[in-house]
Structure formats: structure tokens, C-alpha cells
Design a protein around this motif. Structure first.
Motif, short mmCIF file in Angstrom:
data_model
loop_
_atom_site.label_atom_id
_atom_site.label_comp_id
_atom_site.label_asym_id
_atom_site.label_seq_id
_atom_site.Cartn_x
_atom_site.Cartn_y
_atom_site.Cartn_z
N ASP A 31 0.87 -1.05 0.41
CA ASP A 31 -0.05 -0.29 -0.18
C ASP A 31 1.04 1.40 -0.25
OD1 ASP A 31 -2.01 -1.14 0.03
OD2 ASP A 31 -3.19 -1.74 1.82
N GLU A 32 2.03 1.21 0.85
CA GLU A 32 2.95 2.52 0.54
C GLU A 32 3.11 2.42 -0.54
OE1 GLU A 32 7.03 3.11 2.98
OE2 GLU A 32 5.97 1.47 3.91
N PHE A 45 -3.45 3.13 -9.71
CA PHE A 45 -2.82 1.72 -9.38
C PHE A 45 -3.46 1.51 -7.94
CE2 PHE A 45 1.13 4.22 -11.82
CZ PHE A 45 1.75 2.36 -12.56
N THR A 46 -3.44 -0.29 -8.11
CA THR A 46 -4.00 -0.36 -6.78
C THR A 46 -2.62 -1.72 -6.67
OG1 THR A 46 -4.66 -2.65 -7.81
CG2 THR A 46 -6.23 -0.57 -7.92
N ARG A 47 -2.87 -2.07 -4.95
CA ARG A 47 -2.03 -3.23 -4.48
C ARG A 47 -1.93 -4.24 -5.15
NH1 ARG A 47 -4.57 -5.36 0.20
NH2 ARG A 47 -5.10 -3.73 1.25
N GLN A 48 -2.84 -4.63 -6.15
CA GLN A 48 -2.78 -5.89 -6.89
C GLN A 48 -1.68 -4.97 -7.69
OE1 GLN A 48 -3.90 -8.96 -7.36
NE2 GLN A 48 -2.47 -9.63 -8.82
N LEU A 53 2.57 -5.62 -10.76
CA LEU A 53 4.35 -4.85 -11.67
C LEU A 53 5.45 -5.53 -11.41
CD1 LEU A 53 2.80 -1.22 -12.19
CD2 LEU A 53 3.78 -2.72 -13.92
N TRP A 54 5.69 -5.88 -9.58
CA TRP A 54 7.02 -5.99 -9.42
C TRP A 54 7.14 -7.71 -9.35
CZ3 TRP A 54 11.50 -6.38 -7.62
CH2 TRP A 54 11.82 -6.43 -6.26
#
Length: 289
Positions: A31-32, A45-48, A53-54
């Protein structure tokens, strides 16, 4: 023997219960970083999306050696934090986070020790060269390599090795910028491996060991806390200090005995409680996973 993680029912149950809790543990960091990405690029952007992307960044970097596309979206400090969340997940679900993660691999370690004892016997009985085994090669994935590394006590400080011998939970890997030994890129990279090499050395004094075990991780000698931080350990000491303490845990008991389960909600609460305490400087978890 190599795919014990697929045969151990208690481990499969543990992992199924803990995966949602691990996701919860990673959420504040995701989230950060998501908030930072939204502010930086002005996109929704969302957490998902951040997690995806990571994942893409890791795939591009590891398979294609590309770091200027998905990876370039993150700052160096964000990549460091994302690596830590991956390390935390591996630690909890495959490593020292729960003793069943590595105790279920004990039959593999027993087989390694037995093969060494057979080699010693063949040499002492002067068997004809070629009539006995010179090497035993096994090929598996991180789900085998990581627990086996934990059985050997690798990537621990000396005091931490004593702690797991007493079956006391360890602290989780420290959050950046604090330093930590447990890194997935080192513990289980692509083509990661462990080698245990048996040596026979001249020993004029019969009271002294003439057989030694050297442990190499990814082709490099690695210290064993159970052998006073040496990578070269007398075979009898290796069996006494590293192997023997695990022998009190029978595979069938570890993997098939019915274990008392706590409600998953209370465990998630404990994890979140630990996470917020970490931010206040308390680095030790209050309970074992």
C-alpha cells in the motif's frame, strides 16, 4: 524424498492456513509503494497492480536481463522493500518461520548422512574402486533446497542456531534499511544448490576425527553455526550438532499427526500486531507461525 512438501499433509495444511496471513503481512508495504506510484505517475494504481508490476519486473530482470521497463517504475528503496516482502514470505512458508518447513525434509538429510557412512565403510573395507558410490546427485527446486539449507542451520547467527535447537521461534528478517542474512536471491537463486563433500584426512592421533564434511552453498563454502561457524566440520561433530537434534522428530509424526489448530483470525491478528510493533522498534514476534 525430494518432494516432501507435496507428501507432508500437516505442512500443506499449515501453508494453506498461513498464505492469507502472509498476504496481510505484506499489505502495508504494498500500500505504501502503491501510494507513491499514484503520486509519481498520476495513474490509478492498486495494490494488485503494484504486485503484478513487481512480478513482471522480476521476470524481466531474471530471464531477459531487462531492468529499464517494469523495474524502472520503482525507486531503489521501493525495490529493496519489495524484495524484503518476498524474503518474508519465503521465510515464513519455506524457511525458519515454522519448524515443520524444514523438519519434513529430515529423511533427505538422513539419506545424505547414510551415503557418507557407506562411503567411509567402503573405503575402510578396501572395496574395489568403482564398486561403491562416489557421489550422489539430486535435483529439485527451491521447495527442497530452502528446507534443506535450514536443516543445516545456514544463514543463521550463532545465537539463532542455539535458539532453533531449543525450538524457540526466531525473529522475522529485519525490514530495510536494517541488514539481514536471509535473502531469497542468495538462499535460493536460479540454479541454487547445496553440496556436502566428505573428506578423509590423515589423523596420526586415533582420538581425532579423520573424516570431515564441507558444506558449499551455490558452489561457495558457507559457515555452519553448528560447527562453530566453520564450513569444514568433523563428521562426528556434524552428526552430533547438526543432524542429531532433528532426529527426535519422526517424519510421520511431523507430517501426519493431527495437530491442534488455532483459529486463523487470531493468528492474523497476531501477525498484524507484530507488524505494528516492528515499526515501534520491537523486532521479535510474539508467537511462532
Amino acid at each position: 524424498m525430494l518432494r516432501f512438501h507435496e507428501c507432508c499433509q500437516n505442512y500443506k495444511d499449515f501453508r494453506k492456513r498461513q498464505e492469507p496471513a502472509v498476504d496481510k503481512l505484506k499489505e502495508p508495504t504494498l500500500d505504501e509503494i502503491t501510494s507513491a506510484l499514484v503520486g509519481r505517475y498520476g495513474l490509478n494504481f492498486t495494490r494488485q497492480v503494484t504486485a503484478s508490476l513487481w512480478f513482471l519486473c522480476k521476470e524481466e530482470a531474471s530471464l531477459l536481463d531487462i531492468t529499464d521497463q517494469a523495474c524502472s517504475l520503482f525507486s531503489p528503496s521501493e525495490i529493496t522493500l519489495l524484495e524484503w516482502t518476498d524474503d518474508l514470505e519465503m521465510y515464513i512458508l519455506k524457511g525458519y518461520g515454522k519448524s515443520i518447513n524444514y523438519r519434513m525434509g529430515m529423511p533427505l538429510l538422513e539419506d545424505v548422512v547414510q551415503s557418507m557412512e557407506q562411503a567411509i565403510m567402503a573405503k575402510e573395507e578396501k572395496h574395489v574402486p568403482g564398486s561403491f558410490e562416489k557421489a550422489r546427485l539430486r535435483f529439485a527446486h527451491a521447495e527442497t533446497v530452502v528446507p534443506f539449507s535450514c536443516l543445516l542451520g545456514l544463514f543463521l547467527e550463532g545465537s539463532e542456531f542455539d535458539t532453533i535447537q531449543k525450538e524457540i521461534p526466531l525473529a522475522f528478517p529485519l525490514k530495510p534499511p536494517q541488514k539481514r542474512k536471509w535473502r531469497g536471491s542468495i538462499v535460493a537463486p536460479f540454479a541454487g544448490n547445496n553440496m556436502l563433500v566428505l573428506y578423509r584426512c590423515p589423523a596420526p592421533d586415533k582420538a581425532r576425527s579423520k573424516h570431515f564434511v564441507q558444506v558449499l552453498h551455490n558452489e561457495h563454502p558457507i559457515p555452519m553455526p553448528g560447527c562453530n561457524g566453520s564450513d569444514f566440520c568433523p563428521f562426528e561433530v556434524f552428526k552430533e550438532k547438526i543432524v542429531a537434534p532433528h532426529r527426535k522428530h519422526d517424519y510421520d509424526t511431523v507430517c501426519n499427526a493431527k495437530l491442534e489448530q488455532k483459529p486463523s483470525g487470531s493468528k492474523i491478528f497476531q501477525i498484524l500486531q507484530w507488524f505494528f510493533q516492528l515499526g515501534k522498534g520491537d523486532k521479535y514476534p510474539k508467537d511462532e507461525f
